[in-house]
Motif scaffolding. Structure first.
Motif, PDB file in Angstrom:
ATOM      1  N   GLU A  70     -32.061 -93.559 -14.430  1.00  0.00           N
ATOM      2  CA  GLU A  70     -32.207 -92.325 -13.639  1.00  0.00           C
ATOM      3  C   GLU A  70     -32.535 -91.113 -14.493  1.00  0.00           C
ATOM      4  O   GLU A  70     -32.937 -90.074 -13.971  1.00  0.00           O
ATOM      5  N   ARG A  71     -32.389 -91.225 -15.765  1.00  0.00           N
ATOM      6  CA  ARG A  71     -32.499 -90.075 -16.668  1.00  0.00           C
ATOM      7  C   ARG A  71     -33.955 -89.613 -16.796  1.00  0.00           C
ATOM      8  O   ARG A  71     -34.852 -90.425 -17.008  1.00  0.00           O
ATOM      9  N   PRO A  72     -34.220 -88.301 -16.690  1.00  0.00           N
ATOM     10  CA  PRO A  72     -35.594 -87.816 -16.888  1.00  0.00           C
ATOM     11  C   PRO A  72     -36.063 -88.023 -18.324  1.00  0.00           C
ATOM     12  O   PRO A  72     -35.272 -87.922 -19.275  1.00  0.00           O
ATOM     13  N   ASN A  73     -37.345 -88.326 -18.484  1.00  0.00           N
ATOM     14  CA  ASN A  73     -37.937 -88.402 -19.819  1.00  0.00           C
ATOM     15  C   ASN A  73     -38.347 -87.021 -20.335  1.00  0.00           C
ATOM     16  O   ASN A  73     -38.469 -86.809 -21.540  1.00  0.00           O
ATOM     17  N   LEU A  74     -38.605 -86.120 -19.392  1.00  0.00           N
ATOM     18  CA  LEU A  74     -39.030 -84.756 -19.725  1.00  0.00           C
ATOM     19  C   LEU A  74     -38.215 -83.774 -18.899  1.00  0.00           C
ATOM     20  O   LEU A  74     -38.095 -83.931 -17.682  1.00  0.00           O
ATOM     21  N   ILE A  75     -37.659 -82.771 -19.565  1.00  0.00           N
ATOM     22  CA  ILE A  75     -36.946 -81.702 -18.871  1.00  0.00           C
ATOM     23  C   ILE A  75     -37.567 -80.374 -19.315  1.00  0.00           C
ATOM     24  O   ILE A  75     -37.643 -80.085 -20.508  1.00  0.00           O
ATOM     25  N   GLY A  76     -38.007 -79.585 -18.342  1.00  0.00           N
ATOM     26  CA  GLY A  76     -38.574 -78.272 -18.627  1.00  0.00           C
ATOM     27  C   GLY A  76     -37.674 -77.177 -18.073  1.00  0.00           C
ATOM     28  O   GLY A  76     -37.220 -77.265 -16.934  1.00  0.00           O
ATOM     29  N   VAL A  77     -37.417 -76.153 -18.879  1.00  0.00           N
ATOM     30  CA  VAL A  77     -36.509 -75.076 -18.489  1.00  0.00           C
ATOM     31  C   VAL A  77     -37.180 -73.728 -18.758  1.00  0.00           C
ATOM     32  O   VAL A  77     -37.700 -73.503 -19.860  1.00  0.00           O
ATOM     33  N   TYR A  78     -37.163 -72.852 -17.767  1.00  0.00           N
ATOM     34  CA  TYR A  78     -37.642 -71.475 -17.949  1.00  0.00           C
ATOM     35  C   TYR A  78     -36.453 -70.520 -17.926  1.00  0.00           C
ATOM     36  O   TYR A  78     -35.659 -70.535 -16.989  1.00  0.00           O
ATOM     37  N   ILE A  79     -36.369 -69.682 -18.965  1.00  0.00           N
ATOM     38  CA  ILE A  79     -35.319 -68.653 -19.054  1.00  0.00           C
ATOM     39  C   ILE A  79     -36.022 -67.298 -19.067  1.00  0.00           C
ATOM     40  O   ILE A  79     -36.812 -67.008 -19.963  1.00  0.00           O
ATOM     41  N   GLN A  80     -35.721 -66.462 -18.077  1.00  0.00           N
ATOM     42  CA  GLN A  80     -36.498 -65.247 -17.839  1.00  0.00           C
ATOM     43  C   GLN A  80     -35.862 -63.967 -18.368  1.00  0.00           C
ATOM     44  O   GLN A  80     -36.501 -62.914 -18.373  1.00  0.00           O
ATOM     45  N   GLN A  81     -34.624 -64.028 -18.848  1.00  0.00           N
ATOM     46  CA  GLN A  81     -33.907 -62.786 -19.161  1.00  0.00           C
ATOM     47  C   GLN A  81     -34.559 -61.985 -20.284  1.00  0.00           C
ATOM     48  O   GLN A  81     -34.528 -60.744 -20.270  1.00  0.00           O
ATOM     49  N   THR A  82     -35.149 -62.660 -21.271  1.00  0.00           N
ATOM     50  CA  THR A  82     -35.787 -61.921 -22.366  1.00  0.00           C
ATOM     51  C   THR A  82     -36.951 -61.092 -21.846  1.00  0.00           C
ATOM     52  O   THR A  82     -37.126 -59.924 -22.227  1.00  0.00           O
ATOM     53  N   ASP A  83     -37.750 -61.670 -20.977  1.00  0.00           N
ATOM     54  CA  ASP A  83     -38.875 -60.950 -20.385  1.00  0.00           C
ATOM     55  C   ASP A  83     -38.389 -59.774 -19.546  1.00  0.00           C
ATOM     56  O   ASP A  83     -38.891 -58.648 -19.663  1.00  0.00           O
ATOM     57  N   GLU A  84     -37.417 -60.030 -18.696  1.00  0.00           N
ATOM     58  CA  GLU A  84     -36.915 -58.969 -17.809  1.00  0.00           C
ATOM     59  C   GLU A  84     -36.374 -57.780 -18.601  1.00  0.00           C
ATOM     60  O   GLU A  84     -36.692 -56.619 -18.306  1.00  0.00           O
ATOM     61  N   ASN A  85     -35.567 -58.048 -19.607  1.00  0.00           N
ATOM     62  CA  ASN A  85     -34.984 -56.957 -20.380  1.00  0.00           C
ATOM     63  C   ASN A  85     -35.976 -56.335 -21.349  1.00  0.00           C
ATOM     64  O   ASN A  85     -35.848 -55.157 -21.709  1.00  0.00           O
ATOM     65  N   GLY A  86     -36.988 -57.097 -21.767  1.00  0.00           N
ATOM     66  CA  GLY A  86     -38.059 -56.516 -22.565  1.00  0.00           C
ATOM     67  C   GLY A  86     -38.832 -55.474 -21.782  1.00  0.00           C
ATOM     68  O   GLY A  86     -39.186 -54.409 -22.289  1.00  0.00           O
ATOM     69  N   HIS A  87     -39.122 -55.782 -20.506  1.00  0.00           N
ATOM     70  CA  HIS A  87     -39.770 -54.791 -19.648  1.00  0.00           C
ATOM     71  C   HIS A  87     -38.871 -53.577 -19.431  1.00  0.00           C
ATOM     72  O   HIS A  87     -39.323 -52.430 -19.494  1.00  0.00           O
ATOM     73  N   ARG A  88     -37.614 -53.839 -19.176  1.00  0.00           N
ATOM     74  CA  ARG A  88     -36.696 -52.772 -18.777  1.00  0.00           C
ATOM     75  C   ARG A  88     -36.370 -51.827 -19.937  1.00  0.00           C
ATOM     76  O   ARG A  88     -36.296 -50.601 -19.762  1.00  0.00           O
ATOM     77  N   HIS A  89     -36.178 -52.382 -21.137  1.00  0.00           N
ATOM     78  CA  HIS A  89     -35.682 -51.581 -22.252  1.00  0.00           C
ATOM     79  C   HIS A  89     -36.670 -51.442 -23.406  1.00  0.00           C
ATOM     80  O   HIS A  89     -36.449 -50.618 -24.297  1.00  0.00           O
ATOM     81  N   GLY A  90     -37.733 -52.241 -23.414  1.00  0.00           N
ATOM     82  CA  GLY A  90     -38.688 -52.182 -24.507  1.00  0.00           C
ATOM     83  C   GLY A  90     -38.349 -53.164 -25.611  1.00  0.00           C
ATOM     84  O   GLY A  90     -37.196 -53.586 -25.765  1.00  0.00           O
ATOM     85  N   PRO A  91     -39.367 -53.545 -26.424  1.00  0.00           N
ATOM     86  CA  PRO A  91     -39.178 -54.607 -27.410  1.00  0.00           C
ATOM     87  C   PRO A  91     -38.432 -54.198 -28.674  1.00  0.00           C
ATOM     88  O   PRO A  91     -38.097 -55.058 -29.490  1.00  0.00           O
ATOM     89  N   THR A  92     -38.174 -52.912 -28.869  1.00  0.00           N
ATOM     90  CA  THR A  92     -37.468 -52.483 -30.086  1.00  0.00           C
ATOM     91  C   THR A  92     -36.077 -51.945 -29.788  1.00  0.00           C
ATOM     92  O   THR A  92     -35.447 -51.348 -30.663  1.00  0.00           O
ATOM     93  N   SER A  93     -35.587 -52.150 -28.576  1.00  0.00           N
ATOM     94  CA  SER A  93     -34.303 -51.582 -28.173  1.00  0.00           C
ATOM     95  C   SER A  93     -33.130 -52.450 -28.624  1.00  0.00           C
ATOM     96  O   SER A  93     -33.276 -53.651 -28.888  1.00  0.00           O
ATOM     97  N   GLN A  94     -31.948 -51.849 -28.680  1.00  0.00           N
ATOM     98  CA  GLN A  94     -30.737 -52.618 -28.954  1.00  0.00           C
ATOM     99  C   GLN A  94     -30.446 -53.588 -27.819  1.00  0.00           C
ATOM    100  O   GLN A  94     -29.888 -54.662 -28.052  1.00  0.00           O
ATOM    101  N   ASP A  95     -30.840 -53.211 -26.605  1.00  0.00           N
ATOM    102  CA  ASP A  95     -30.606 -54.095 -25.453  1.00  0.00           C
ATOM    103  C   ASP A  95     -31.358 -55.409 -25.619  1.00  0.00           C
ATOM    104  O   ASP A  95     -30.819 -56.484 -25.323  1.00  0.00           O
ATOM    105  N   ILE A  96     -32.609 -55.343 -26.070  1.00  0.00           N
ATOM    106  CA  ILE A  96     -33.373 -56.581 -26.220  1.00  0.00           C
ATOM    107  C   ILE A  96     -32.856 -57.376 -27.409  1.00  0.00           C
ATOM    108  O   ILE A  96     -32.876 -58.616 -27.400  1.00  0.00           O
TER     109      ILE A  96
END
Length: 358
Positions: free
Chosen positions: A111-137
C-alpha cells in the motif's frame, strides 16, 4: 537552480511536475485568460484542460508505481489526481504534513506510495508579507529547516534515511520592493488604448490583451505607446515585447494564453494602475513587500535544489555541488530515482544527469 519564466508559483510547480516550460504546459502565469476556453484561469477551477503535460505522479502510475501528494498545485484536478491526494489547506503546518508523509511511509509495502510530493507554502506567504530580508522571513526559514529536520529524524528512526530519496526544491526566489519602485502603466497609455484592454494578466509581469471588440490595430498601438515610453525615458525600468518577440531563452511566446503584449519589469519593480495603489496616499500600506515573477536568470529569482539518498550518493558522491541548471530537469531526475521511463514529451535536456562542479 533556475526557475522557469515567469518565476511564479503555479507556473513553476507545474514545470517541476512535468518538465515542461510554461508555454508548453499552459500554466503561463498565476493569472491569465484563455481565448479558446474564453475564461480566466483559477486554481479552484476543476477543469483538466488548463493543465497540459503529464505530471510525475501520472508517469509513475502508468508504470505501476503509486503516488501520494500533499497540496501540490494541479494534483487536485479531476483526471490528474494521484491515488492519494490532500487538497490545499492553509491552516496545516509543515510538521503536520510530514506527520502525514511518515504515516504513508509506515503503510504495508503493498500500500505504500513510491512517490510522495509535499508543498509547503509558508515561506512564500511570509516572503510576500514581510520581504526577503526581514527577521520574519529568517524565522520562517528556520521553521522550515526544523520541519525538514523533523522529517529526516522520522526517517532515521525508521532506519530509512540511507534507503530513501529526499529531494528539496523551491519554485522561485523573492525580491524586495517598495512604493518607490512602482510603474503606473495607465499613465503610459492613452485613454483610447486603455479603453480597449481586458483586465491585466501575469502580475508582476504586465500582460495586456485587447477586448474582442477592439480594432485590429489595437495591439500595435498599445505596444507602440509602451515602446515609445521606453525610448524617451533614460531608465524606464521595464522592457516591452510583442509576444512573438519575447527573447527565445524565456520560452514565452508559443501559447495563445500568453498575452499579445508582455512588459517585463526590472527586478523589484511592479507595474500597477492607480486603482491598485494611490501614490498620493501617505497612510496606505504598500503591499506586497516581497515579489517574484521576474526574469528567471535574475539572482533574486534563483531557487534551491538539494537531493539525498542512495542513488544520489552513487551518482555524485556526498556533499557534491552541481552546476546551475533549469528546473525543467527535475522531472527526469525524479524519474531516474523512481527507476521509471520519463514521458518523452518534456523539455528537459539532461536526462536526469547533472554536472558536478565539486
Amino acid at each position: 537552480m533556475h526557475p522557469a519564466f515567469p518565476s511564479v508559483t503555479f507556473s513553476n510547480h507545474w514545470t517541476l511536475a512535468t518538465g515542461l516550460h510554461p508555454e508548453s504546459h499552459g500554466i503561463v502565469a498565476n493569472k491569465f485568460y484563455d481565448p479558446v476556453l474564453k475564461k480566466d484561469f483559477s486554481i479552484e477551477d476543476d477543469d483538466s484542460r488548463w493543465w497540459h503535460g503529464e505530471p510525475i505522479w501520472m508517469t509513475a502510475q502508468r508504470q505501476e508505481k503509486e503516488s501520494a501528494v500533499i497540496m501540490w498545485p494541479g494534483s487536485m484536478i479531476s483526471g490528474l489526481k494521484p491515488k492519494r491526494v490532500i487538497d490545499f489547506n492553509d491552516t496545516v503546518s509543515p510538521h503536520d504534513k510530514f506527520d502525514q508523509t511518515l504515516q504513508w511511509i509506515d503503510l504495508p509495502r503493498e500500500e505504500r506510495p513510491n512517490l510522495i510530493g509535499v508543498y509547503i507554502q509558508q515561506t512564500d506567504e511570509n516572503g510576500h508579507r514581510h520581504g526577503p530580508t526581514s527577521q520574519d522571513i529568517d524565522k520562517t526559514i528556520a521553521d522550515m529547516d526544523d520541519a525538514i529536520g523533523y522529517l529526516l529524524k522520522g526517517l532515521d528512526d525508521r532506519n530509512l534515511l540511507g534507503r530513501i530519496h529526499v529531494v528539496i526544491v523551491s519554485d522561485h526566489g523573492m525580491a524586495e520592493t517598495d512604493r518607490s519602485r512602482v510603474i503606473y502603466y495607465d499613465d503610459i497609455l492613452s485613454s483610447t488604448s486603455r479603453s480597449w484592454l481586458r483586465e491585466r494578466e501575469a502580475d508582476p509581469l504586465l500582460g495586456l490583451r485587447p477586448k474582442d471588440n477592439a480594432p485590429k490595430h489595437a495591439i500595435q498601438q498599445i505596444y507602440q505607446e509602451f515602446y515609445n515610453f521606453t525610448q524617451s525615458h533614460p531608465d524606464p525600468h521595464f522592457q516591452v515585447y510583442l509576444k512573438e518577440d519575447v527573447p527565445a531563452r524565456l520560452h514565452y511566446s508559443n501559447n495563445e494564453r500568453i498575452a499579445p503584449i508582455v512588459a517585463i519589469p526590472d527586478v523589484g519593480y511592479v507595474m500597477v494602475d492607480h486603482d491598485r495603489f494611490d501614490p498620493k496616499s501617505a497612510t496606505e500600506q504598500f503591499s506586497p513587500i516581497g515579489i517574484h515573477g521576474y526574469d528567471n536568470l535574475a539572482v533574486e529569482m534563483r531557487s534551491i535544489f538539494m537531493a539525498h539518498g542512495p542513488a544520489v550518493d552513487m551518482m555524485y558522491g556526498r556533499r557534491a555541488v552541481l552546476a546551475p541548471f533549469y528546473n525543467t530537469e527535475v522531472y527526469s531526475f525524479v524519474c531516474e530515482l523512481l527507476n521509471i521511463d520519463a514521458n518523452p514529451a518534456h523539455n528537459g535536456t539532461m536526462e536526469g544527469q547533472f554536472v558536478r562542479i565539486r
